[in-house]
Scaffold this active site. Structure first.
Site, mmCIF file in Angstrom:
data_model
loop_
_atom_site.group_PDB
_atom_site.id
_atom_site.type_symbol
_atom_site.label_atom_id
_atom_site.label_comp_id
_atom_site.label_asym_id
_atom_site.label_seq_id
_atom_site.Cartn_x
_atom_site.Cartn_y
_atom_site.Cartn_z
ATOM 1 N N ASP A 1 -30.922 -4.514 42.708
ATOM 2 C CA ASP A 1 -30.583 -5.158 41.438
ATOM 3 C C ASP A 1 -29.443 -6.133 41.677
ATOM 4 O O ASP A 1 -28.313 -5.729 41.941
ATOM 5 C CB ASP A 1 -30.171 -4.085 40.422
ATOM 6 C CG ASP A 1 -29.861 -4.644 39.040
ATOM 7 O OD1 ASP A 1 -29.759 -5.880 38.892
ATOM 8 O OD2 ASP A 1 -29.708 -3.840 38.109
ATOM 9 N N HIS B 1 -33.591 -5.681 37.277
ATOM 10 C CA HIS B 1 -32.549 -5.116 36.426
ATOM 11 C C HIS B 1 -33.120 -4.395 35.209
ATOM 12 O O HIS B 1 -32.366 -3.921 34.369
ATOM 13 C CB HIS B 1 -31.633 -6.266 35.964
ATOM 14 C CG HIS B 1 -30.407 -5.855 35.229
ATOM 15 N ND1 HIS B 1 -29.492 -4.949 35.730
ATOM 16 C CD2 HIS B 1 -29.931 -6.235 33.996
ATOM 17 C CE1 HIS B 1 -28.508 -4.787 34.868
ATOM 18 N NE2 HIS B 1 -28.749 -5.550 33.806
ATOM 19 N N SER C 1 -28.096 -2.214 30.322
ATOM 20 C CA SER C 1 -27.190 -3.269 30.753
ATOM 21 C C SER C 1 -25.935 -3.293 29.879
ATOM 22 O O SER C 1 -25.211 -2.312 29.814
ATOM 23 C CB SER C 1 -27.934 -4.609 30.741
ATOM 24 O OG SER C 1 -27.255 -5.592 31.467
#
Length: 268
Positions: free
Chosen positions: A215, A243, A94
């Site tokens: 996602d 995610h 991320s």
């Protein structure tokens, strides 16, 4: 202050090459526990916490330094200098995928490859660019954090982890609840308002973009954008809701990473 103490650095294995794992927003290095042991049999594995997260030194959180992701990129390079057998393979989830990308721009010679798990150059929709959120969505999330942090974490943890994974969502919720709220709020604004689209073409270190098929945090269009604008990049989409594929689908994630590193010639 030592880098080890600042970033809570832990090393495993003693392979000829190094792989560095860095967690996503609000998490810590324990999020890699389903994946990193298999790499530790072949690589020197370096785990770290971003300052302000997990077991890092919270007193080291400087709001000026960490007002952009570049502060964390500098920390990453410190860790690589001290603990890695360069050039290293970097795996970032991320927001840390962007932190790693920025580090590869500063010092490309320190990296053999970058593995970007659920990355996003910008979370905010802008013209033809699909980031997943309208500006008012991000404003609403940040305001909710200020008004009612507990309500925010209860809303976001299931969305981040994905509906089919209630136990993992509960774990993520617990981690969010343990975080320092002031730091978490500050880092949220830095994370969710950052726009590094202009930096994407500057990174020339080989990249694997690993994205989930469903996602809501980093939709498919984000992966397509990064792949189109990054030289030496490869996009792989894993069938997974959420995610965090390194937690909810660790075997498939590790297989894709291993295959990519083998093809790149970056295996230990």
């Amino acid at each position: 202050m030592s880098v080890q103490h600042r970033n809570n650095v832990h090393c495993h294995g003693d392979g000829p090459a190094t792989i560095v794992f860095v967690h996503g927003y609000g998490c810590d290095q324990q999020m890699w526990r389903f994946i990193y042991p298999s790499f530790a049999t072949r690589y020197r594995v370096v785990l770290m916490d971003l300052v302000g997260c997990g077991g890092s030194d919270l007193s080291a959180y400087d709001r000026d330094k960490y007002s952009t992701l570049h502060g964390h990129a500098e920390d990453l390079l410190d860790v690589i200098d001290l603990y890695a057998k360069a050039p290293a393979v970097f795996v970032g989830h991320s927001v840390s995928a962007m932190i790693g990308m920025l580090a590869t721009i500063i010092a490309p010679e320190k990296f053999r490859a970058q593995i970007m798990v659920g990355p996003s150059a910008s979370y905010i929709n802008d013209g033809d660019y699909v980031g997943g959120f309208n500006p008012e969505d991000i404003d609403g999330l940040l305001k909710l954090m200020e008004i009612d942090y507990d309500a925010w974490v209860k809303r976001m943890a299931p969305a981040i982890m994905g509906a089919p994974h209630p136990q993992l969502a509960k774990e993520l919720l617990t981690r969010f609840e343990r975080n320092d709220q002031d730091i978490t709020r500050h880092f949220a604004r830095v994370t969710f308002t950052a726009d590094h689209r202009a930096d994407v073409p500057k990174s020339t270190v080989p990249a694997l973009i690993l994205q989930c098929s469903d996602d809501m945090i980093a939709p498919r269009e984000v992966g397509d954008y990064l792949h189109q604008h990054m030289a030496n990049s490869r996009l792989e989409v894993i069938t997974n809701i959420g995610h965090c594929p390194h937690m909810s689908s660790p075997s498939a994630s590790a297989d894709i990473i291993n295959e990519y590193l083998a093809q790149l010639g970056a295996t230990a």
